[in-house]
Write a protein that holds these residues in place. Structure first.
Motif, PDB file in Angstrom:
ATOM      1  N   GLN A  28      52.212  42.899  54.537  1.00 45.53           N
ATOM      2  CA  GLN A  28      52.450  41.752  55.407  1.00 45.53           C
ATOM      3  C   GLN A  28      51.727  41.966  56.720  1.00 45.53           C
ATOM      4  OE1 GLN A  28      56.535  40.797  56.264  1.00 45.53           O
ATOM      5  NE2 GLN A  28      56.024  38.638  56.438  1.00 45.53           N
ATOM      6  N   CYS A  29      50.952  40.976  57.103  1.00 46.96           N
ATOM      7  CA  CYS A  29      50.201  41.047  58.357  1.00 46.96           C
ATOM      8  C   CYS A  29      51.173  41.024  59.539  1.00 46.96           C
ATOM      9  CB  CYS A  29      49.236  39.870  58.443  1.00 46.96           C
ATOM     10  SG  CYS A  29      48.327  39.783  60.004  1.00 46.96           S
ATOM     11  N   ILE A  30      50.998  41.953  60.472  1.00 50.40           N
ATOM     12  CA  ILE A  30      51.929  42.028  61.594  1.00 50.40           C
ATOM     13  C   ILE A  30      51.650  40.938  62.623  1.00 50.40           C
ATOM     14  CG2 ILE A  30      52.168  44.522  61.313  1.00 50.40           C
ATOM     15  CD1 ILE A  30      50.415  44.873  63.795  1.00 50.40           C
ATOM     16  N   ALA A  37      49.283  40.600  48.040  1.00 52.73           N
ATOM     17  CA  ALA A  37      49.200  41.853  47.301  1.00 52.73           C
ATOM     18  C   ALA A  37      48.279  42.814  48.043  1.00 52.73           C
ATOM     19  CB  ALA A  37      48.679  41.599  45.888  1.00 52.73           C
ATOM     20  N   LYS A  38      48.564  44.104  47.935  1.00 52.46           N
ATOM     21  CA  LYS A  38      47.766  45.092  48.650  1.00 52.46           C
ATOM     22  C   LYS A  38      46.367  45.169  48.059  1.00 52.46           C
ATOM     23  CE  LYS A  38      47.501  49.963  49.937  1.00 52.46           C
ATOM     24  NZ  LYS A  38      48.073  51.302  49.769  1.00 52.46           N
ATOM     25  N   ASN A  39      45.363  44.901  48.889  1.00 54.54           N
ATOM     26  CA  ASN A  39      43.976  44.985  48.478  1.00 54.54           C
ATOM     27  C   ASN A  39      43.138  45.045  49.742  1.00 54.54           C
ATOM     28  OD1 ASN A  39      41.252  43.430  47.908  1.00 54.54           O
ATOM     29  ND2 ASN A  39      41.918  44.318  45.971  1.00 54.54           N
ATOM     30  N   THR A  40      42.427  46.160  49.936  1.00 52.25           N
ATOM     31  CA  THR A  40      41.738  46.402  51.207  1.00 52.25           C
ATOM     32  C   THR A  40      40.727  45.311  51.527  1.00 52.25           C
ATOM     33  OG1 THR A  40      42.032  48.783  50.948  1.00 52.25           O
ATOM     34  CG2 THR A  40      40.368  48.055  52.513  1.00 52.25           C
ATOM     35  N   SER A  41      39.939  44.924  50.542  1.00 54.52           N
ATOM     36  CA  SER A  41      38.904  43.931  50.828  1.00 54.52           C
ATOM     37  C   SER A  41      39.507  42.588  51.211  1.00 54.52           C
ATOM     38  CB  SER A  41      37.984  43.775  49.616  1.00 54.52           C
ATOM     39  OG  SER A  41      38.712  43.337  48.486  1.00 54.52           O
ATOM     40  N   SER A 170      48.554  37.352  41.664  1.00 58.74           N
ATOM     41  CA  SER A 170      49.488  36.617  42.506  1.00 58.74           C
ATOM     42  C   SER A 170      49.987  35.411  41.714  1.00 58.74           C
ATOM     43  CB  SER A 170      48.813  36.165  43.807  1.00 58.74           C
ATOM     44  OG  SER A 170      48.418  37.274  44.582  1.00 58.74           O
ATOM     45  N   VAL A 171      51.100  34.842  42.162  1.00 61.68           N
ATOM     46  CA  VAL A 171      51.650  33.657  41.496  1.00 61.68           C
ATOM     47  C   VAL A 171      52.022  32.633  42.551  1.00 61.68           C
ATOM     48  CG1 VAL A 171      52.506  34.873  39.456  1.00 61.68           C
ATOM     49  CG2 VAL A 171      53.981  34.671  41.474  1.00 61.68           C
ATOM     50  N   GLN A 172      52.002  31.351  42.131  1.00 60.88           N
ATOM     51  CA  GLN A 172      52.396  30.266  43.026  1.00 60.88           C
ATOM     52  C   GLN A 172      53.437  29.399  42.324  1.00 60.88           C
ATOM     53  OE1 GLN A 172      49.316  27.491  44.241  1.00 60.88           O
ATOM     54  NE2 GLN A 172      50.340  27.208  46.216  1.00 60.88           N
ATOM     55  N   ALA A 181      53.474  37.999  45.238  1.00 59.45           N
ATOM     56  CA  ALA A 181      52.944  38.924  44.245  1.00 59.45           C
ATOM     57  C   ALA A 181      53.687  38.718  42.925  1.00 59.45           C
ATOM     58  CB  ALA A 181      53.104  40.365  44.723  1.00 59.45           C
ATOM     59  N   LYS A 182      52.997  38.898  41.818  1.00 55.86           N
ATOM     60  CA  LYS A 182      53.609  38.677  40.502  1.00 55.86           C
ATOM     61  C   LYS A 182      54.662  39.740  40.228  1.00 55.86           C
ATOM     62  CE  LYS A 182      52.664  38.319  35.588  1.00 55.86           C
ATOM     63  NZ  LYS A 182      51.657  38.438  34.505  1.00 55.86           N
ATOM     64  N   ASN A 183      55.883  39.312  40.039  1.00 49.51           N
ATOM     65  CA  ASN A 183      56.991  40.197  39.703  1.00 49.51           C
ATOM     66  C   ASN A 183      58.095  39.328  39.120  1.00 49.51           C
ATOM     67  OD1 ASN A 183      59.802  41.390  40.586  1.00 49.51           O
ATOM     68  ND2 ASN A 183      58.393  43.113  40.375  1.00 49.51           N
ATOM     69  N   THR A 184      58.433  39.580  37.861  1.00 48.33           N
ATOM     70  CA  THR A 184      59.340  38.673  37.146  1.00 48.33           C
ATOM     71  C   THR A 184      60.710  38.562  37.812  1.00 48.33           C
ATOM     72  OG1 THR A 184      58.224  39.161  35.061  1.00 48.33           O
ATOM     73  CG2 THR A 184      60.423  38.194  34.921  1.00 48.33           C
TER      74      THR A 184
END
Length: 385
Positions: A28-30, A37-41, A170-172, A181-184
């Motif tokens: 989460q951006c402060i 989701a965590k991804n550097t790029s 990711s899911v919408q 983030a995708k998590n059932t």
């Protein structure tokens, strides 16, 4: 020596794992509280477009007076959704120093910018999972909508990958457009708290689609009840004696009372087979439009050794178009040729026995669909599940 760019990017995000079974970390951006989701790029690209970072009071601190921030181009391919031109990540690195200081304990107003989803009393340490707040199993409003099954959870979200380098999907939500983030398990919990989804589910309750419905807030308005199932359980074939006309019905003061006795017959089903004992009867009343009230009882015997005896009782109606019913009642030559789907032979069936082998029948319920022939009736009994 200045810190690496990737380290600056990481320091602008707080990592956490919403639940122990999450396989992927979220960040989460402060500055703007956006979750992804965590991804550097993707985090790096986000900082190029983050309005919260641009407007943050510490975005210009620690910049060397001799090195003013690079000028922003008038137009850039990084413009996204009207957020304005992007600025260099090198220029953002100095602004990120303030964020790093906040995470390391330096007093700063940005303390209020920590993710609201995390425990406000603790800042998660990188590499450790944040303890999520316990989430209720039902909605805050006390809705009785049950937790959606797995297939409904999956169908309520659209999966996507923002760019090819993303390792996690990711899911919408199709109801409120919220992205996560995708998590059932988290998706299921989201649906239990999504007002749009809950309203759709309430409208899908059959009782709420009747001409009249219960008031909002009533338990009966939001309570989802299981729909009874009908399973074919057994079939009976009963041979009939000719009907005996008794006369006008004294019970209803209208209609013709007929007495039809049973010669016998046979039955077969899921839990056994056997014969129909002679001597049963149907005390029916036929009205002017040939609609007929049915009221029968008789005895069936199982093929066991020793056999069991089961009392069968049913009540119902033979109804349909007048011309069709007239053929069934008065025209023996055509009665057996009339298809059963041209009229309604429907009965409620009860079974009763004192034999312990068939005690399970006593508390059962059956609905019967039958065919009325001149010298025979055939009934399919559907058990109500």
């Amino acid at each position: 020596m200045g810190r690496a760019t990737d380290q600056d990017v990481h320091s602008a995000f707080v990592e956490y794992r919403a639940s122990p079974d999450d396989k992927c970390l979220s960040v989460q951006c402060i500055y703007c509280h956006q979750i992804r989701a965590k991804n550097t790029s993707r985090q790096k690209q986000h900082l190029l477009e983050c309005l919260g970072l641009r407007n943050h009071p510490s975005s210009q601190v620690n910049q060397s007076p001799s090195q003013p921030p690079p000028p922003r181009p008038e137009s850039s391919s990084s413009d996204v959704a009207g957020y304005g031109p992007a600025f260099s990540i090198n220029g953002a690195a100095n602004a990120l120093d303030g964020a790093t200081a906040a995470l390391n304990g330096t007093p700063m107003q940005g303390r209020q910018s920590l993710p609201p989803t995390l425990n406000g009393s603790e800042t998660p340490i990188r590499g450790q999972s944040a303890k999520p707040k316990p989430t209720p199993k039902l909605t805050p409003g006390g809705s009785n909508i049950p937790a959606p099954p797995l297939e409904d959870v999956h169908s309520a979200f659209v999966e996507f990958r923002a760019n090819e380098s993303d390792k996690c999907l990711s899911v919408q939500c199709i109801y409120c457009n919220q992205i996560r983030a995708k998590n059932t398990s988290r998706q299921r919990q989201h649906l239990l708290e999504c007002p749009t989804y809950l309203n759709v589910m309430k409208d899908s309750i059959p009782a709420n689609n009747l001409l009249h419905r219960f008031d909002e807030g009533e338990v009966a308005r939001s309570l989802s009840l299981p729909q009874p199932a009908l399973d074919l359980d057994f079939r009976m074939s009963v041979k009939l004696n000719p009907k005996v006309a008794i006369g006008s019905s004294t019970a209803t003061n209208s209609g013709q009372r007929n007495w039809i006795s049973f010669i016998g017959g046979q039955w077969a089903g899921r839990w056994g087979k056997g014969i129909v004992i002679p001597g049963g009867q149907d005390a029916q009343v036929t009205y002017k439009d040939f609609t007929t009230s049915l009221n029968a009882q008789y005895l069936i015997q199982t093929s066991d050794d020793p056999p069991a005896f089961i009392l069968v009782k049913y009540k119902g109606w033979l109804a349909g178009p007048r011309d069709v019913l007239e053929k069934v009642h008065t025209d023996p030559e055509e009665a057996d040729t009339v298809p059963a789907n041209q009229y309604k032979f429907r009965v409620n069936i009860e079974l009763e026995t004192g034999d312990e082998r068939y005690a399970f029948l006593t508390n059962g319920m059956w609905l019967g669909s039958g065919s009325r022939r001149v010298q025979e009736i055939v009934i399919d009994a559907y058990r109500v599940g």
